[in-house]
Design an enzyme around this catalytic site. Structure first.
Site, PDB file in Angstrom:
ATOM      1  N   HIS A 206      14.080  21.436 -32.316  1.00 27.60           N
ATOM      2  CA  HIS A 206      14.672  22.757 -32.098  1.00 27.60           C
ATOM      3  C   HIS A 206      15.416  23.311 -33.309  1.00 27.60           C
ATOM      4  O   HIS A 206      15.898  24.433 -33.279  1.00 27.60           O
ATOM      5  CB  HIS A 206      15.613  22.726 -30.889  1.00 27.60           C
ATOM      6  CG  HIS A 206      16.900  22.014 -31.161  1.00 27.60           C
ATOM      7  ND1 HIS A 206      16.984  20.644 -31.203  1.00 27.60           N
ATOM      8  CD2 HIS A 206      18.147  22.478 -31.439  1.00 27.60           C
ATOM      9  CE1 HIS A 206      18.240  20.297 -31.474  1.00 27.60           C
ATOM     10  NE2 HIS A 206      18.964  21.384 -31.626  1.00 27.60           N
TER      11      HIS A 206
HETATM   12  C1  UD1 Z   1      22.776  25.045 -30.312  1.00 23.05           C
HETATM   13  C2  UD1 Z   1      23.603  24.305 -31.367  1.00 23.05           C
HETATM   14  C3  UD1 Z   1      22.899  23.021 -31.771  1.00 23.05           C
HETATM   15  C4  UD1 Z   1      22.550  22.184 -30.560  1.00 23.05           C
HETATM   16  C5  UD1 Z   1      21.725  23.029 -29.598  1.00 23.05           C
HETATM   17  C6  UD1 Z   1      21.351  22.262 -28.351  1.00 23.05           C
HETATM   18  C7  UD1 Z   1      24.823  25.809 -32.895  1.00 23.05           C
HETATM   19  C8  UD1 Z   1      24.889  26.322 -34.266  1.00 23.05           C
HETATM   20  N1  UD1 Z   1      23.724  25.100 -32.590  1.00 23.05           N
HETATM   21  O1  UD1 Z   1      21.582  25.440 -30.968  1.00 23.05           O
HETATM   22  O2  UD1 Z   1      23.768  22.276 -32.607  1.00 23.05           O
HETATM   23  O3  UD1 Z   1      21.820  21.050 -30.963  1.00 23.05           O
HETATM   24  O4  UD1 Z   1      22.509  24.173 -29.235  1.00 23.05           O
HETATM   25  O5  UD1 Z   1      20.416  22.927 -27.572  1.00 23.05           O
HETATM   26  O6  UD1 Z   1      25.730  26.024 -32.125  1.00 23.05           O
HETATM   27  N2  UD1 Z   1      18.458  30.674 -25.665  1.00 23.05           N
HETATM   28  C9  UD1 Z   1      17.961  30.907 -24.407  1.00 23.05           C
HETATM   29  N3  UD1 Z   1      18.707  30.516 -23.335  1.00 23.05           N
HETATM   30  C10 UD1 Z   1      19.907  29.904 -23.470  1.00 23.05           C
HETATM   31  C11 UD1 Z   1      20.391  29.674 -24.770  1.00 23.05           C
HETATM   32  C12 UD1 Z   1      19.658  30.048 -25.862  1.00 23.05           C
HETATM   33  O7  UD1 Z   1      16.884  31.449 -24.241  1.00 23.05           O
HETATM   34  O8  UD1 Z   1      20.534  29.570 -22.454  1.00 23.05           O
HETATM   35  C13 UD1 Z   1      17.642  31.070 -26.835  1.00 23.05           C
HETATM   36  C14 UD1 Z   1      18.076  32.357 -27.465  1.00 23.05           C
HETATM   37  O9  UD1 Z   1      16.947  33.091 -27.795  1.00 23.05           O
HETATM   38  C15 UD1 Z   1      18.813  31.924 -28.736  1.00 23.05           C
HETATM   39  C16 UD1 Z   1      18.145  30.596 -29.073  1.00 23.05           C
HETATM   40  O10 UD1 Z   1      17.736  30.044 -27.817  1.00 23.05           O
HETATM   41  O11 UD1 Z   1      18.680  32.845 -29.770  1.00 23.05           O
HETATM   42  C17 UD1 Z   1      19.066  29.643 -29.756  1.00 23.05           C
HETATM   43  O12 UD1 Z   1      20.298  29.433 -29.030  1.00 23.05           O
HETATM   44  P1  UD1 Z   1      21.675  29.180 -29.823  1.00 23.05           P
HETATM   45  O13 UD1 Z   1      22.781  28.955 -28.881  1.00 23.05           O
HETATM   46  O14 UD1 Z   1      21.864  30.244 -30.860  1.00 23.05           O
HETATM   47  O15 UD1 Z   1      21.462  27.862 -30.662  1.00 23.05           O
HETATM   48  P2  UD1 Z   1      20.635  26.552 -30.358  1.00 23.05           P
HETATM   49  O16 UD1 Z   1      19.450  26.550 -31.218  1.00 23.05           O
HETATM   50  O17 UD1 Z   1      20.433  26.346 -28.896  1.00 23.05           O
END
Ligand code: UD1
Length: 356
Positions: A206
Site C-alpha cells: 500500500h
Molecule cells: C495510512 C498511514 C500508513 C499506514 C496505513 C495503514 C499516513 C501517512 N499513512 O496510510 O502509515 O500504514 O494508513 O492502512 O498516515 N481511503 C479509503 N477509505 C478509508 C481510508 C482511506 O478509501 O477509510 C483511501 C482514500 O482514497 C485515501 C487513501 O485510501 O486517499 C489513502 O488513505 P490515507 O489515510 O491517506 O493513507 P494510507 O495510505 O491509508
C-alpha cells in the site's frame, strides 16, 4: 488523571485496543477516545472497533481523505477546536506514526499538554516516507517515550532524550495479536478459494512509493507468474485498488477487498509466506512465525529481520523469486520472538503512567 487516546488509521486501532483494555481496569485514569477520521470506511475502521472490543470513540473529528498536508492540518485544527470547546486533558497518548499521530502531537505540545508517544524511537532514516517525518517530529516534542525495543531506546538516547523519560516496555500491537489469537476468524474466501494451510501466500502492498511505480507491478507480476503452483491472495488497500485496474493480473493472484483484523490474521497465520511493504505486518509475522518478505529498501523495525521472520529485499525481484522457493520448501531461517513482545506491554505502560 485525564488522558486523550488518539487513533486515526488502521494500525492505530490495533495499538489503541491494547491500551484501552489495560487502562479501563484502572480507576485512576479518566480517558476519552478521539478518532480523527483519517480512516473512515467500515472495513478500514468500524470493524476494528467492533472486533477488538473498543467502545465507539467519544469524539470523531471526521477529517477524511485529502492530501498528506491538508489531512494533517485539518486534524490539527479540529483537535485544537475540540480541546478549546471541551477540556484539555492532563496527558495525550499518541501511537505509531500516521498523520493523526503527528497532528495531535503538535496540538498537544502547543497546548502545554504532556505528550506520550507509544512506539517511539523507531527510524527508517528515509525522509521520503511520510511516516518517518511523523515519527521524528512526534519524538522531538514528546515528554515520555514507550519503546518496542532496546534499539529504539538507544536511538532516542543518541538523539539526546532523557533516560528517565524513555521506557522500554515491548509492543502493544503484539498484545492485541496474542489477546485475539484464539478468536481469529476464517474469511469466506478461505473456503471459496479452497486454500490449504501453508500452500498459499498473502500479499499486502500500500505504500505510495511502490503503488505508484508501474515498473514495480510489472516486475512483481512477472515473478509471481513463475510460481504457478502457488496462489497469492492480496487483500487490497483502497489506494492499491485504484492502480491495479490498469494492470493485467496473473492467474495465480487473487485480489480481494480488505479483510477485518481477525480475518486477516487468520489468513496470515495459515499461510506459507507473506509478501508486504507494511511495517506492522512484519511484527505480526514474526510472532506468528510466518516467513515474511518486505519489498522495501529499509525498515524502521530491524529486529524483524535480525531475529524475526522478515527478509528485507528492496526491489530485488530475482531474490524474491529465490525466497518464494525457500519459503515453500520449508527452508526459512530459524527465528525468535523479540524481548518483551509478550502480551503484557500495555499493562507495563499503565503501571508507569501511574507514576508519571
Ligand atoms: C495510512 C498511514 C500508513 C499506514 C496505513 C495503514 C499516513 C501517512 N499513512 O496510510 O502509515 O500504514 O494508513 O492502512 O498516515 N481511503 C479509503 N477509505 C478509508 C481510508 C482511506 O478509501 O477509510 C483511501 C482514500 O482514497 C485515501 C487513501 O485510501 O486517499 C489513502 O488513505 P490515507 O489515510 O491517506 O493513507 P494510507 O495510505 O491509508
Amino acid at each position: 488523571m485525564t488522558i486523550d487516546l488518539i487513533a486515526g488509521a488502521r494500525p492505530n486501532f490495533v495499538k489503541l485496543a491494547a491500551l484501552f483494555h489495560a487502562i479501563k481496569k484502572h480507576d485512576f485514569i479518566k480517558y476519552r477516545i478521539i478518532h480523527t477520521g483519517q480512516h473512515y470506511d467500515k472495513i478500514m475502521s468500524d470493524v476494528f472497533f467492533d472486533e477488538l472490543e473498543i467502545p465507539l470513540p467519544d469524539v470523531n473529528l471526521e477529517v477524511g481523505s485529502s492530501t498528506d498536508i491538508e489531512q494533517t492540518a485539518n486534524i490539527m485544527v479540529k483537535y485544537d477546536h475540540l480541546l478549546n470547546s471541551t477540556y484539555k486533558p492532563d496527558k495525550i497518548i499518541v501511537v505509531g506514526d500516521v498523520n493523526s499521530t503527528l497532528a495531535c502531537s503538535v496540538v498537544a505540545a502547543k497546548s502545554g499538554i504532556e505528550l506520550i508517544h507509544v512506539e517511539a524511537g523507531i527510524r527508517s532514516y528515509d525522509n521520503k516516507m511520510p511516516e518517518e517525518i511523523n515519527r521524528i517530529i512526534t519524538d522531538s516534542i514528546s515528554n515520555h517515550f514507550f519503546t518496542t525495543t532496546k534499539n529504539a531506546k538507544n536511538i532516542l538516547l543518541s538523539e539526546g532524550k532523557n533516560l528517565n523519560r524513555i521506557h522500554f516496555v515491548g509492543n502493544v500491537m503484539i498484545d492485541t495479536l496474542l489477546r485475539n489469537k484464539s478468536k481469529f476468524k476464517i474469511p469466506e474466501i478461505f473456503n471459496s478459494l479452497e486454500l490449504n494451510q501453508n500452500k498459499y501466500s498473502v500479499i499486502t502492498i500500500h505504500r505510495p512509493s511502490n503503488v505508484n511505480n508501474k515498473n514495480f507491478w510489472i516486475k512483481l507480476f512477472d515473478t509471481l507468474n513463475k510460481h504457478e503452483n502457488i496462489l497469492f491472495v492480496f487483500p487490497c488497500h483502497p489506494r492499491t485498488n485504484k492502480v491495479l485496474n490498469q494492470h493485467k493480473i496473473p492467474n495465480n493472484l487473487k485480489l480481494i477487498t480488505p479483510l477485518s483484523y481477525l480475518e486477516f490474521n487468520f489468513l496470515v497465520s495459515k499461510s506459507g509466506l507473506i509478501i508486504t511493504d507494511s511495517g506492522g505486518v512484519t511484527e505480526e509475522a514474526t510472532v506468528l512465525e510466518i516467513p515474511c518478505i518486505t519489498l522495501r529498501k529499509n525498515t524502521e523495525r530491524p529486529e524483524t529481520v535480525e531475529i524475526g521472520t522478515n527478509e528485507l529485499i528492496g526491489n530485488n525481484f530475482k531474490l524474491l523469486n529465490k525466497l518464494i522457493n525457500k519459503a515453500f520448501s520449508n527452508n526459512w531461517k530459524s527465528t525468535k520472538i523479540p524481548e518483551l513482545w509478550d502480551g503484557e506491554t500495555a499493562e507495563r505502560i499503565v503501571k508507569i503512567l501511574s507514576k508519571i
